[in-house]
Design an enzyme around this catalytic site. Structure first.
Site, PDB file in Angstrom:
ATOM      1  N   ASP A   1       0.865  -1.170   0.000  1.00  0.00           N
ATOM      2  CA  ASP A   1       0.000   0.000   0.000  1.00  0.00           C
ATOM      3  C   ASP A   1       0.912   1.233   0.000  1.00  0.00           C
ATOM      4  OD1 ASP A   1      -2.119   1.748   0.121  1.00  0.00           O
ATOM      5  OD2 ASP A   1      -3.182   0.663   1.684  1.00  0.00           O
TER       6      ASP A   1
HETATM    7  C1  BGC Z   1      -5.084   3.113   0.294  1.00  0.00           C
HETATM    8  C2  BGC Z   1      -5.332   2.018  -0.706  1.00  0.00           C
HETATM    9  C3  BGC Z   1      -5.219   2.576  -2.118  1.00  0.00           C
HETATM   10  C4  BGC Z   1      -3.872   3.224  -2.285  1.00  0.00           C
HETATM   11  C5  BGC Z   1      -3.638   3.768  -3.690  1.00  0.00           C
HETATM   12  C6  BGC Z   1      -3.830   3.901  -0.016  1.00  0.00           C
HETATM   13  O1  BGC Z   1      -3.687   5.005   0.799  1.00  0.00           O
HETATM   14  O2  BGC Z   1      -4.980   2.536   1.583  1.00  0.00           O
HETATM   15  O3  BGC Z   1      -6.592   1.442  -0.488  1.00  0.00           O
HETATM   16  O4  BGC Z   1      -5.419   1.558  -3.048  1.00  0.00           O
HETATM   17  O5  BGC Z   1      -3.772   4.286  -1.359  1.00  0.00           O
HETATM   18  O6  BGC Z   1      -4.382   4.882  -3.953  1.00  0.00           O
END
Ligand code: BGC
Length: 762
Positions: free
Chosen positions: A306
């Site tokens: 993430d």
């Molecule tokens: C979130 C994810 C997301 C990623 C990309 C993160 O902050 O937890 O769910 O897919 O950002 O945007």
């Protein structure tokens, strides 16, 4: 206590995953040949993912000038010098038209292919429609989709989202969220299918299939990215990215099944939980990423971090003394690609050094890059990295709009309807009030045209707010609007200000009924953290003062999580939960209020009544103790405001003739359960038939009940249908303290509606 008599080693259970992603010998061969030509720097570059702002003209890496333009020097630095293999996100946190997406990604692909012609893998969060594409079709958020209990609608929504995402030149979608989310305090509950593992697994499967189809090289499909593996939404504090403590058997029985089902269905990629379980950040957890995910579940796809989570191992969680050690821990734990976002030079340089120093084996790098290149081949990106947006004539079409409307209509959940006040007759004089009455932003929630949803009004002006939809239905003359309380639109979105409560009270005097629209403003992730689950004081004040006028109130809830309403709920004549129903939520709600649509949504979570009673429907027997008499009058009863699975209709349904195929079965036999359902009311309606199973005694205290089957059916007045369910070993089993899946002999109870029957497993 029952005796363990049948054990199913987990290794055997993982065989269920054998239907997953098929290996393609031609692709395997191509990947091998390509890998053999790559330098270490080229391989490491493939493992790096950056955000779009890094590539644009702007004052720094973190923002872009509008209108956005790519910066050639930055492009070459990242994609050619550092050989970065993947890009995500939009720039400036803003949705773009398809034309812009096409131009930008085309240019990225042209520059990025490098000497070996390797396409860039572009990823985005298209979580309830193509989030970052102007004019895309916006569906209800996942929590509302869960309330539909309609597998076909979830499939269709994902299929349309895939089409519109690919129409934006993007082949990879960070969706669905398969997190178990039993905690209403957590700021991302609305991004999930709710609190039940079976419900999440069933609908998650449909979403993965809808995104991926049979072949992700199809220009109308995308690769899904199931997330966030594993146990993300049960932090002790209820706040985003804070520690969770989860025993292994709980992780396996409650959190794992949705991921297992999606992997078995062939999901091509997975994103890791940003949080910390039992003291170990999941991004550094070899046991979870390699032993469980790769070896036990046999996952063959791409594992991506993430946002910034390798960095977090050092800066936030302090399990690594510096960035280099953080990279070593994560890559050795099993990460294939780092969603670095910004500092890619640091990632690439350090990882190359780690390999040279022998701290990360080159075989681990080869393994990671194999997963990345395989996905690029599977998506057909080597043949055609971008498809022209003009080849997508159905983008934003009526057909797609209808599917989004239907999903919204089936998600909306009627929770209370005293004296059948609903449906209302057209012509009823209405006061429409509350901070959610005239807002497209609150209907959509976060991840809509921007991360936090704050740009919705700018992009969604053509759709109808609740007020607009009601006015359109019943006529301007019958509607008075006074907002009463408003959200602040800048800064802290949760803050509210009073905006004429007195005025609303006055207007109520001339109304026959009040439509009171309360809830939350949009948010996601840490900005949505919360310290008080009660709905805000100002909204409570508005509700109580309106109730004092004696006019009947139809409370419309529009919220990402169930904010407590117990201070005024008894005084509401009707309660309707809309969740975050998307751009057609206002229209669907108005159709329900005026009876053109019969509501059929069912709660995907327990709606709590009190802040210290956040217990799920499948709680343990000890969590439901009668209040004792006398001095021991403790408050340990099970008391949700509304229970998981609850939802009213304008018609009535009756359940009869619950039948089991046997009274005794062996653990590996199937039990067939059937029930007759009839529509005993006067109008057509949809009902969700839910089967709950209770293991009455077990060596680990059992759940009071667990959902093990559901079907949504449509019945005309007087019509009857027999529904059949099959139960088997996986429904009777649980994981014991030795991580073994066991079925213990003894008595079980099947419950459907108000009927129940017991049987024995021997
Ligand atoms: C979130 C994810 C997301 C990623 C990309 C993160 O902050 O937890 O769910 O897919 O950002 O945007």
């Amino acid at each position: 206590m029952k005796k363990t008599f049948l054990t199913v080693p987990l290794i055997a259970l993982s065989l269920f995953a054998s239907a997953q992603q098929k290996t393609n010998p031609v692709i395997d061969q191509k990947v091998k040949a390509l890998l053999a030509k790559m330098t270490l720097a080229e391989k490491v570059g493939q493992m790096a993912q950056i955000t779009m702002d890094v590539l644009t003209n702007g004052k720094d890496r973190y923002s872009s000038y509008e209108p956005i333009t790519l910066n050639q020097q930055q492009l070459e630095h990242a994609l050619i010098k550092y050989k970065v293999g993947s890009v995500l996100n939009t720039a400036n946190n803003r949705a773009r038209t398809r034309e812009v997406w096409y131009q930008i990604i085309n240019k990225i692909q042209e520059t990025g292919k490098g000497r070996l012609n390797i396409p860039v893998l572009y990823g985005i969060d298209a979580i309830h429609g193509a989030t970052y594409t102007a004019d895309a079709t916006m569906f209800p958020q996942q929590i509302g989709q869960a309330a539909t209990r309609n597998r076909d609608l979830v499939y269709k929504g994902a299929e349309i989202t895939a089409y519109e995402t690919r129409a934006s030149a993007i082949p990879w979608n960070f969706s669905p969220v398969l997190d178990l989310s039993p905690d209403p305090r957590f700021p991302r509950q609305w991004e999930t299918f709710g609190e039940d593992p079976y419900l999440i697994a069933e609908l998650g499967l449909q979403m993965v299939k809808g995104f991926e189809g049979n072949n992700i090289a199809d220009p109308y499909r995308v690769a899904s990215c199931i997330k966030h593996f594993l146990g993300y939404q049960v932090a002790t504090s209820g706040k985003d990215r804070t520690p969770a403590y989860i025993p292994d058997h709980v992780l396996r029985d409650y959190h794992l099944p949705p991921f297992k089902a999606a992997i078995a269905a062939g999901a091509h990629s997975i994103m890791i939980n940003s949080g910390i379980i039992n003291g170990v950040p999941v991004h550094a957890n070899y046991q979870l990423l390699t032993k469980l995910l790769r070896e036990e579940l046999g996952f063959k796809g791409l594992i991506v971090t993430d946002w910034g989570d390798i960095e977090n191992l050092h800066t936030r969680d302090r399990v690594a003394k510096d960035h280099k050690e953080a990279i070593m821990l994560a890559i050795n734990a099993g990460i294939d690609m780092s969603m670095i976002a910004y500092d890619y030079e640091r990632f690439c340089d350090n990882l190359i050094a780690l390999v040279k120093e022998g701290k990360v084996k080159e075989s681990r790098i080869n393994d990671a890059v194999t997963h990345i290149l395989t996905l690029k081949y599977q998506l057909g990106l080597f043949e055609q990295p971008v498809h022209d947006f003009k080849q997508y004539p159905k983008f934003g079409s009526k057909e797609f709009e209808q599917a989004a409307y239907q999903t919204a209509a089936e998600s909306i959940t009627l929770l209370k309807n005293v004296k059948s006040i609903l449906p209302l007759k057209k012509g009823t004089k209405l006061l429409v009030t509350g901070p959610n009455a005239n807002s497209m932003r609150t209907l959509n929630g976060g991840w809509t045209y921007s991360w936090q949803g704050e740009k919705v009004e700018e992009f969604a002006a053509k759709y109808h707010t609740i007020l607009e939809a009601i006015t359109q239905k019943t006529g301007q003359d019958n509607v008075t609007f006074v907002e009463g309380v408003s959200y602040k639109m800048e800064g802290k979105y949760f803050e509210e200000f009073e905006n004429g409560i007195d005025h609303a009270i006055k207007a109520a005097k001339d109304a026959d009924a009040i439509v009171l629209c309360l809830g939350e403003n949009s948010y996601t992730e840490s900005p949505g953290n919360l310290s008080d689950l009660y709905i805000s004081d100002l909204q409570t004040k508005l509700a109580l003062q309106l109730a004092a006028t004696g006019k009947p109130i139809i409370l419309v809830l529009n919220e990402g999580r169930p904010r407590l309403i117990s201070k005024f709920e008894p005084q509401m004549a009707a309660v309707i939960q809309t969740y975050l129903p998307g751009n057609y939520g206002g229209d669907a709600l108005a159709d329900i209020i005026f009876g053109e649509v019969n509501p059929s949504g069912k709660l995907p979570y327990n709606y709590p009544k009190f802040p210290n009673s956040l217990v799920g429907y499948s709680h343990k027997p000890s969590e439901n103790r009668e209040v004792m008499q006398g001095v021991y009058n403790y408050d340990a009863d099970y008391n949700p405001q509304y229970e998981f699975g609850f939802g009213l209709s304008y018609t009535t349904f009756k359940f009869d003739n619950l039948k089991l195929s046997a009274e005794k079965i062996k653990a590996d036999q199937e039990l067939i359960v059937s029930v007759e359902v009839s529509n005993t009311g006067s109008r057509e309606g949809k009902e969700v038939v839910e089967l709950y199973l209770s293991d009455l005694y077990a060596s680990l205290t059992p759940d009071v009940k667990r959902l093990r089957g559901f079907e949504k059916i449509n019945l005309k007045p007087g019509e009857k249908q027999t529904i059949t369910f099959k139960l088997n070993k996986k429904d009777f089993s649980f994981t014991n303290l030795h991580h073994i899946t066991v079925v213990e002999p003894g008595e079980f109870k099947v419950q459907i509606g108000n009927l129940s029957k017991n049987f024995r497993v021997e």
